[in-house]
Design a protein around this motif. Structure first.
Motif, PDB file in Angstrom:
ATOM      1  N   UNK A  87      -3.464   9.484   4.823  1.00  0.00           N
ATOM      2  CA  UNK A  87      -4.665   9.435   3.978  1.00  0.00           C
ATOM      3  C   UNK A  87      -5.123  10.844   3.617  1.00  0.00           C
ATOM      4  N   UNK A  88      -5.084  11.784   4.586  1.00  0.00           N
ATOM      5  CA  UNK A  88      -5.469  13.164   4.313  1.00  0.00           C
ATOM      6  C   UNK A  88      -4.600  13.790   3.239  1.00  0.00           C
TER       7      UNK A  88
ATOM      8  N   UNK B 282       0.830  -1.207   0.000  1.00  0.00           N
ATOM      9  CA  UNK B 282       0.000   0.000   0.000  1.00  0.00           C
ATOM     10  C   UNK B 282       0.868   1.262   0.000  1.00  0.00           C
ATOM     11  N   UNK B 283       1.967   1.258   0.764  1.00  0.00           N
ATOM     12  CA  UNK B 283       2.865   2.420   0.749  1.00  0.00           C
ATOM     13  C   UNK B 283       3.491   2.607  -0.625  1.00  0.00           C
TER      14      UNK B 283
ATOM     15  N   UNK C  65      -8.717   4.208   0.740  1.00  0.00           N
ATOM     16  CA  UNK C  65      -8.394   2.823   1.115  1.00  0.00           C
ATOM     17  C   UNK C  65      -7.314   2.785   2.195  1.00  0.00           C
ATOM     18  N   UNK C  66      -6.292   3.629   2.069  1.00  0.00           N
ATOM     19  CA  UNK C  66      -5.189   3.645   3.025  1.00  0.00           C
ATOM     20  C   UNK C  66      -5.688   3.950   4.436  1.00  0.00           C
ATOM     21  N   UNK C  67      -6.683   4.817   4.552  1.00  0.00           N
ATOM     22  CA  UNK C  67      -7.209   5.170   5.875  1.00  0.00           C
ATOM     23  C   UNK C  67      -7.770   3.949   6.599  1.00  0.00           C
ATOM     24  N   UNK C  68      -8.414   3.061   5.873  1.00  0.00           N
ATOM     25  CA  UNK C  68      -9.011   1.877   6.495  1.00  0.00           C
ATOM     26  C   UNK C  68      -8.011   0.731   6.657  1.00  0.00           C
ATOM     27  N   UNK C  69      -6.865   0.821   5.998  1.00  0.00           N
ATOM     28  CA  UNK C  69      -5.927  -0.305   5.946  1.00  0.00           C
ATOM     29  C   UNK C  69      -4.741  -0.150   6.900  1.00  0.00           C
TER      30      UNK C  69
ATOM     31  N   UNK D 193      -7.137   9.838  -5.029  1.00  0.00           N
ATOM     32  CA  UNK D 193      -8.177  10.002  -4.006  1.00  0.00           C
ATOM     33  C   UNK D 193      -8.695   8.640  -3.555  1.00  0.00           C
ATOM     34  N   UNK D 194      -8.939   7.729  -4.501  1.00  0.00           N
ATOM     35  CA  UNK D 194      -9.451   6.400  -4.166  1.00  0.00           C
ATOM     36  C   UNK D 194      -8.472   5.629  -3.280  1.00  0.00           C
ATOM     37  N   UNK D 195      -7.191   5.687  -3.609  1.00  0.00           N
ATOM     38  CA  UNK D 195      -6.185   4.981  -2.816  1.00  0.00           C
ATOM     39  C   UNK D 195      -6.053   5.609  -1.433  1.00  0.00           C
TER      40      UNK D 195
END
Length: 446
Positions: free
Chosen positions: A92-93, A27-28, A199-203, A194-196
């Motif tokens: 994420x922000x 993800x990073x 996702x990163x916020x929840x992951x 924006x989509x990623x």
């Protein structure tokens, strides 16, 4: 925790670090691919964008570089806020806000809108890269950090391997939906960012203590290793973020990283058009595919050298050799008009200035702890990023003053200067080679 649980051995930590790496790096890495692509897709849009908007070469160079002014100004406060608010919400922000601005680049139809959006892009992306470097120190002990940093740095080559053809393809779709090709490119990459970010916020997790995907024993062992490492660095690290900002060792690394980023962005912003000139073609899918070659080679070299640096503990030497190779490659690319030789030289340059960076970051992070790590890492990246502002302007100035090859000669000299400073960094920061946790890196870790 570190007083109750002895620091584990490298052999005991290795499988835990592998598990952490498999969890976090994908993800990073995707986040970094999009960060690099959102910066560098301007290089693919250059010819079409200037044709449609009438933007001059000088205005393009200023806009390409002005991104780094807002970016550099907010690096330090961003990292301090991330340390206080938590990594997942802050990273994420950053992604979501810069993705929105990147998509808005489709409306940059004149010089001032171009400048304003480039500054805003820098402001919104500020803190992402040093935030990830700091975030990895929360998870990865120093003796493994070179190779893990190296995997994260695959983002830049992968942005060109996959993003280059994608950007070229979108440019070739010029007219679709009534939009220019460069407009389609900015909208597509911005929306994906924006989509990623969502996702990163929840992951992501803020640190090992929150990692429910690690069992209790592995969490305790990893936290014990990181606590022991922090304790070993505490006597040598500046105390607090403000003191880190004036520490001579930190400032020395700022200068080195500035030279590295000069070589990176002095080439990156112009690589598509340089390859197009070599092969006598316009920037499109074909050139996009050709730009993947230097970055593919850079990824392989980064993989090998980051492991070599961890295995031998000779990080300073490996980093200096990598940046020297970058200087040779950039210099060589200016001496030939042969497409094959030019591509080979650019490949050497890209391999050098990409592979040096993950190894470089093991040096300052080996001496910084706590708030000093947040402030110091951000300052190094902030000052270094100004190299991205200076590089296109300096390249344009050199070429207009001394000839079309002078810009590349200047960038090659800058990279060579950085290599010399890297090689001599032990004179300023002997702590890098003498701390107990760094000496662990001299063991062979399998």
């Amino acid at each position: 925790m570190s007083k109750q649980v002895p620091a584990p051995t490298s052999e005991a930590l290795a499988p835990i670090v592998k598990r952490v790496t498999r969890r976090l790096i994908p993800v990073l890495l995707l986040m970094y691919i999009l960060a690099f692509l959102d910066r560098s897709n301007l290089g693919f849009a250059k010819a079409a964008y200037q044709t449609d908007t009438g933007l001059s070469d000088a205005a393009y160079a200023l806009g390409a570089g002005i991104f780094f002014l807002g970016y550099a100004a907010l690096e330090v406060p961003s990292n301090i806020l991330m340390r206080r608010l938590g990594a997942k919400i802050w990273l994420a922000r950053i992604m979501i806000s810069w993705g929105i601005v990147s998509a808005l680049m489709m409306f940059a139809q004149n010089e001032w809108s171009f400048y304003i959006l480039r500054v805003l892009l820098g402001i919104t992306e500020a803190g992402f890269f040093p935030g990830v470097i700091l975030y990895l120190t929360y998870w990865i002990p120093t003796q493994f950090r070179g190779r893990v940093n190296g995997l994260f740095y695959f983002g830049a080559p992968l942005a060109f391997i996959f993003g280059g053809p994608l950007s070229g393809l979108l440019l070739d779709l010029d007219g679709l939906g009534g939009l220019q090709g460069w407009q389609l490119m900015f909208v597509a990459t911005g929306a994906l960012t924006v989509a990623v970010g969502l996702w990163a916020f929840s992951y992501l997790d803020n640190g090992p203590a929150d990692a429910k995907w690690l069992n209790a024993s592995d969490r305790s062992m990893l936290i014990a290793a990181l606590d022991a490492e922090e304790g070993a660095k505490a006597d040598h690290s500046p105390k607090g973020a403000l003191r880190a900002l004036t520490n001579p060792k930190v400032l020395y690394f700022c200068v080195i990283y500035f030279t590295i980023q000069m070589s990176v962005y002095g080439v990156t912003f112009y690589l598509p058009t340089q390859i197009a000139a070599l092969v006598g073609s316009k920037v499109g899918l074909g050139v996009g595919l050709m730009t993947a070659v230097p970055w593919g080679i850079a990824m392989i070299v980064t993989f090998l050298l980051s492991r070599l640096a961890d295995r031998t503990g000779r990080r300073r030497l490996v980093a200096a050799a990598s940046l020297t190779a970058a200087a040779i490659g950039i210099f060589g690319s200016a001496l030939t008009d042969n497409p094959l030789m030019g591509l080979a030289a650019l490949s050497l340059g890209a391999a050098g200035f990409i592979s040096v960076q993950p190894v470089f970051w093991t040096l300052p992070t080996a001496m910084l702890v706590g708030a000093a790590a947040a402030g110091g890492i951000a300052l190094i990246n902030s000052i270094g990023s100004l190299g991205g502002f200076v590089a296109p302007i300096a390249k344009t100035w050199a070429e207009s003053s001394f000839g079309p090859k002078a810009g590349l000669f200047l960038l090659a000299f800058t990279a060579l200067l950085g290599a010399v400073l890297l090689y001599n960094s032990h004179r300023i920061s002997k702590i890098v080679d003498t701390t107990p946790h760094t000496q662990l890196t001299e063991e062979k870790v399998h």
